[in-house]
Design an enzyme around this catalytic site. Structure first.
Site, PDB file in Angstrom:
ATOM      1  N   ASP A 198       0.861  -1.190   0.000  1.00  0.00           N
ATOM      2  CA  ASP A 198       0.000   0.000   0.000  1.00  0.00           C
ATOM      3  C   ASP A 198       0.893   1.234   0.000  1.00  0.00           C
ATOM      4  OD1 ASP A 198      -2.490   1.503   0.155  1.00  0.00           O
ATOM      5  OD2 ASP A 198      -1.947   1.968   2.210  1.00  0.00           O
ATOM      6  N   SER A 199       0.312   2.356  -0.380  1.00  0.00           N
ATOM      7  CA  SER A 199       1.039   3.623  -0.322  1.00  0.00           C
ATOM      8  C   SER A 199       1.459   3.941   1.123  1.00  0.00           C
ATOM      9  CB  SER A 199       0.157   4.754  -0.857  1.00  0.00           C
ATOM     10  OG  SER A 199      -1.007   4.849  -0.070  1.00  0.00           O
ATOM     11  N   CYS A 230      -4.251  -1.426  -2.303  1.00  0.00           N
ATOM     12  CA  CYS A 230      -4.404   0.021  -2.481  1.00  0.00           C
ATOM     13  C   CYS A 230      -5.212   0.229  -3.749  1.00  0.00           C
ATOM     14  CB  CYS A 230      -3.016   0.653  -2.611  1.00  0.00           C
ATOM     15  SG  CYS A 230      -3.033   2.404  -3.015  1.00  0.00           S
ATOM     16  N   THR A 272      -5.799   3.065  -5.284  1.00  0.00           N
ATOM     17  CA  THR A 272      -5.170   4.033  -6.183  1.00  0.00           C
ATOM     18  C   THR A 272      -4.132   3.328  -7.060  1.00  0.00           C
ATOM     19  OG1 THR A 272      -5.470   5.621  -4.392  1.00  0.00           O
ATOM     20  CG2 THR A 272      -4.101   6.316  -6.225  1.00  0.00           C
ATOM     21  N   GLU A 314      -3.994   9.409   7.875  1.00  0.00           N
ATOM     22  CA  GLU A 314      -2.539   9.176   8.010  1.00  0.00           C
ATOM     23  C   GLU A 314      -1.973   9.983   9.181  1.00  0.00           C
ATOM     24  OE1 GLU A 314       0.112   7.789   5.368  1.00  0.00           O
ATOM     25  OE2 GLU A 314      -1.500   6.327   5.214  1.00  0.00           O
ATOM     26  N   CYS A 322     -11.218   2.792  -0.761  1.00  0.00           N
ATOM     27  CA  CYS A 322      -9.875   3.181  -0.352  1.00  0.00           C
ATOM     28  C   CYS A 322      -9.606   2.405   0.929  1.00  0.00           C
ATOM     29  CB  CYS A 322      -9.797   4.685  -0.100  1.00  0.00           C
ATOM     30  SG  CYS A 322      -8.232   5.188   0.668  1.00  0.00           S
ATOM     31  N   HIS A 375      -7.830   2.901   3.353  1.00  0.00           N
ATOM     32  CA  HIS A 375      -7.733   3.680   4.596  1.00  0.00           C
ATOM     33  C   HIS A 375      -9.108   3.895   5.255  1.00  0.00           C
ATOM     34  CE1 HIS A 375      -3.785   4.820   3.044  1.00  0.00           C
ATOM     35  NE2 HIS A 375      -3.535   5.478   4.159  1.00  0.00           N
TER      36      HIS A 375
END
Ligand code: DGL
Length: 272
Positions: free
Chosen positions: A11-12, A74, A76, A159, A193, A195
């Site tokens: 993941d990012s 992820c 994205t 984040e 997403c 997150h």
């Protein structure tokens, strides 16, 4: 069997840990390496080329650690980089390795969660602008109408661990309202997403009770389990020591402080 062939999860940043948790609960026998590209996250507003470059670098790093299979946990990266990696990079350089994303497995089942056939999809700008969910859902459920909403403030809030503070309420409310203004008949909202599951307590307040709020962890875990059953030639090569290793491109101490709220357990990471 290769003794060091863990499944890579990428993941990012931290979000993929919500998917990793579901995967490791569902498939505890395998060994895993998680990589968060925290030094360069969030990815959501980066260009296609940048997201592809960053994602490929991280996938190649996981391959270098022995991973035969990498999951892009992820949306994205799945939206912007997966197809090019699968169609261009793997055939050229990594014929026997596999990279899978989170969009297709979600699109395959989303029709099971709506009665009105009107679904909301909330994600980063990168995911929403890619139109990936519109295209993928149409393949499996052509009768479903998809309403999209990008939520660019949500990943930075999460984040930075600011998402449950009262100050976050405005940004949570505003994107939910914008989505519902598109259609009053939406009965299923997909958190596209990895997150966003951390916002669940606030989202349950923001949306009316009849709306099903769907996160991806279990969907992706079920799909991976099914994939491994259908691909014994790959499954046989995976190591099954039940180990979990965590790496970050950022600061491991900071990663460890934040990561537990995503993973639901204390963990210790290393620098990649
Ligand atoms: N967890 C990523 C996703 O699923 C977040 C993207 C970001 O870094 O902006 O899209």
């Amino acid at each position: 069997m290769n003794a060091a062939a863990p499944i890579g999860i990428f993941d990012s940043g931290y979000g993929g840990l919500t998917v990793f948790k579901a995967i490791s609960d569902r498939l505890p026998a395998y060994s895993y390496i998680y990589l968060g590209d925290n030094a360069r996250s969030p990815y959501g507003d980066h260009s296609f080329d940048t997201i592809y470059k960053y994602t490929l670098e991280c996938v190649e790093w996981l391959f270098a650690q022995g991973c035969e299979l990498v999951i892009l946990a992820c949306n994205t990266a799945s939206a912007k980089a997966l197809r090019t990696i699968q169609q261009k990079d793997l055939p050229k350089k990594y014929l026997n390795r596999r990279v899978l994303g989170v969009i297709r497995p979600t699109a395959e089942v989303i029709g099971n969660f709506t009665r009105t056939n009107k679904v909301g999809v909330m994600g980063t700008r990168g995911t929403i602008n890619s139109q990936s969910y519109l295209l993928e859902i149409k393949k499996f459920f052509p009768h479903i109408k998809v309403f999209q909403q990008s939520c660019p403030m949500w990943v930075p809030l999460i984040e930075n661990n600011e998402h449950l503070l009262p100050g976050a309420d405005f940004f949570i409310q505003v994107y939910c309202e914008q989505l519902l203004l598109q259609s009053g008949d939406i009965d299923c909202v997909l958190l596209a997403c990895t997150h966003y599951p951390l916002l669940m307590p606030k989202l349950k307040h923001a949306f009316p009770d009849y709306i099903k709020i769907l996160s991806q962890g279990e969907i992706v875990a079920d799909s991976l389990s099914d994939y491994l059953e259908r691909h014994p030639e790959l499954e046989n090569r995976l190591s099954k020591g039940g180990e979990k290793q965590f790496y970050t491109s950022g600061d491991p101490k900071t990663f460890d402080e934040h990561a537990s709220i995503f993973f639901g357990a204390v963990l210790r990471s290393k620098s990649m």
